[in-house]
Design a protein around this motif. Sequence first.
Motif, mmCIF file in Angstrom:
data_model
loop_
_atom_site.group_PDB
_atom_site.id
_atom_site.type_symbol
_atom_site.label_atom_id
_atom_site.label_comp_id
_atom_site.label_asym_id
_atom_site.label_seq_id
_atom_site.Cartn_x
_atom_site.Cartn_y
_atom_site.Cartn_z
ATOM 1 N N GLY A 188 21.013 90.062 0.401
ATOM 2 C CA GLY A 188 20.366 89.455 1.563
ATOM 3 C C GLY A 188 19.684 88.145 1.221
ATOM 4 N N GLY A 189 18.990 88.114 0.087
ATOM 5 C CA GLY A 189 18.299 86.893 -0.310
ATOM 6 C C GLY A 189 19.252 85.762 -0.623
ATOM 7 N N GLY B 183 14.107 90.645 6.197
ATOM 8 C CA GLY B 183 14.796 91.603 5.348
ATOM 9 C C GLY B 183 14.729 91.330 3.856
ATOM 10 N N LEU B 184 13.957 90.339 3.443
ATOM 11 C CA LEU B 184 13.894 90.002 2.023
ATOM 12 C C LEU B 184 12.743 90.725 1.329
ATOM 13 C CD1 LEU B 184 14.564 86.150 2.030
ATOM 14 C CD2 LEU B 184 16.196 88.038 2.042
ATOM 15 N N ASP B 185 12.938 90.998 0.034
ATOM 16 C CA ASP B 185 11.840 91.580 -0.731
ATOM 17 C C ASP B 185 10.825 90.482 -1.046
ATOM 18 O OD1 ASP B 185 12.508 90.171 -3.159
ATOM 19 O OD2 ASP B 185 14.022 91.683 -3.609
ATOM 20 N N GLN C 100 19.130 83.353 12.516
ATOM 21 C CA GLN C 100 18.629 84.619 11.979
ATOM 22 C C GLN C 100 19.769 85.516 11.521
ATOM 23 O OE1 GLN C 100 16.224 86.814 14.728
ATOM 24 N NE2 GLN C 100 15.915 88.530 13.366
ATOM 25 N N GLN C 101 20.848 85.534 12.278
ATOM 26 C CA GLN C 101 21.954 86.429 11.967
ATOM 27 C C GLN C 101 22.724 85.924 10.748
ATOM 28 O OE1 GLN C 101 21.517 84.989 14.934
ATOM 29 N NE2 GLN C 101 20.747 86.661 16.190
ATOM 30 N N GLN C 102 23.036 86.832 9.834
ATOM 31 C CA GLN C 102 23.776 86.461 8.636
ATOM 32 C C GLN C 102 25.282 86.661 8.864
ATOM 33 O OE1 GLN C 102 22.227 88.435 5.167
ATOM 34 N NE2 GLN C 102 20.263 87.441 5.317
ATOM 35 N N ALA C 103 25.828 86.028 9.875
ATOM 36 C CA ALA C 103 27.244 86.196 10.215
ATOM 37 C C ALA C 103 28.081 85.231 9.380
ATOM 38 C CB ALA C 103 27.445 85.955 11.701
ATOM 39 N N LEU C 104 28.105 85.459 8.076
ATOM 40 C CA LEU C 104 28.854 84.608 7.165
ATOM 41 C C LEU C 104 30.283 85.125 7.008
ATOM 42 C CD1 LEU C 104 26.107 84.116 4.439
ATOM 43 C CD2 LEU C 104 26.687 82.610 6.319
ATOM 44 N N HIS D 84 8.129 86.555 12.315
ATOM 45 C CA HIS D 84 7.146 87.597 12.552
ATOM 46 C C HIS D 84 6.347 87.880 11.285
ATOM 47 C CE1 HIS D 84 9.850 88.497 16.007
ATOM 48 N NE2 HIS D 84 8.709 88.814 16.578
ATOM 49 N N VAL D 85 6.741 87.274 10.167
ATOM 50 C CA VAL D 85 6.040 87.464 8.891
ATOM 51 C C VAL D 85 4.998 86.353 8.779
ATOM 52 C CG1 VAL D 85 6.278 87.714 6.392
ATOM 53 C CG2 VAL D 85 8.154 88.425 7.908
#
Length: 287
Positions: A136-137, A163-165, A82-86, A190-191
Amino acid sequence: MLLQINELTKRYGKDKTALNKFSYEFTDGIYGLLGPNGAGKSTLMNIITQNLAPTSGTVFADGKNAAEMGREYRKLLGFMPQQQALYPDFTLTRFLYYMAGLKGISKADAVPQIENLIQRVNLSEYSLAKLGGFSGGMRQRALLAQALLGDPRIVILDEPTAGLDPKERIRLRNLIAETAFDKIVMIATHVVTDVEFIAKEVLLLKDGEIVDSGSPGKLCDRINGKVYELLTQQEQLSNIQKQMRIANITRENERICVRVLSENVPDIEHRAVAPNLEDLYLYHFGE
């Protein structure tokens, strides 16, 4: 591919049980994991990916004990956290080569895979761009690409569309669906709409246990006759909320349309409607 989960339990200390004798069989296709925070979704995924050891229970991959397979089992896995730790200073291509190296994929094998995956996630024009400048996407698509390196048979996705549109969410959802023809794909989210239309089966988790499971259609059928739309006035909303679970509120001309879940037929003007997966989620978890 057959992934068998046999009575997995994870306890923290004496009082906290994150997973309680969880058992299930997964075959090729998409599975949605739904449940409130603390339901056990992340614990389950971390045990399957061997980031966490269970208190008891066993994971079997095609009949073999995963704990005894070592590297052979890890080659079957792809994980999208889940985390975007790039790494912000890495280009997309460098990041994927780095991840391929961690997975033990030779450079000769990595070259065609990386080119193909960058194209599949629609990031070809950004292959030499630094990850720190990605939206984010784009970051989520980069994480999906690394999860698919090595052509894993079991793909675990933790909140892939967080967090995406809507446009990016649909694009990523379609990408996930395309990858699942010969893989086991688990999506914790959760979506609810992320899995309603693409999941073969949905598992509803609460307090570390499965409270229900099955295809989205069959699950929704179980609450058929319990979902209604009421036409009422705004001042009646508080009374309705005390008696029923409210799923949605909209305005229709001079009145309010309230979508509710009710075990009994409402005694005010109403119409029965077909339940969806959001209604089912509210039915089980909307205390």
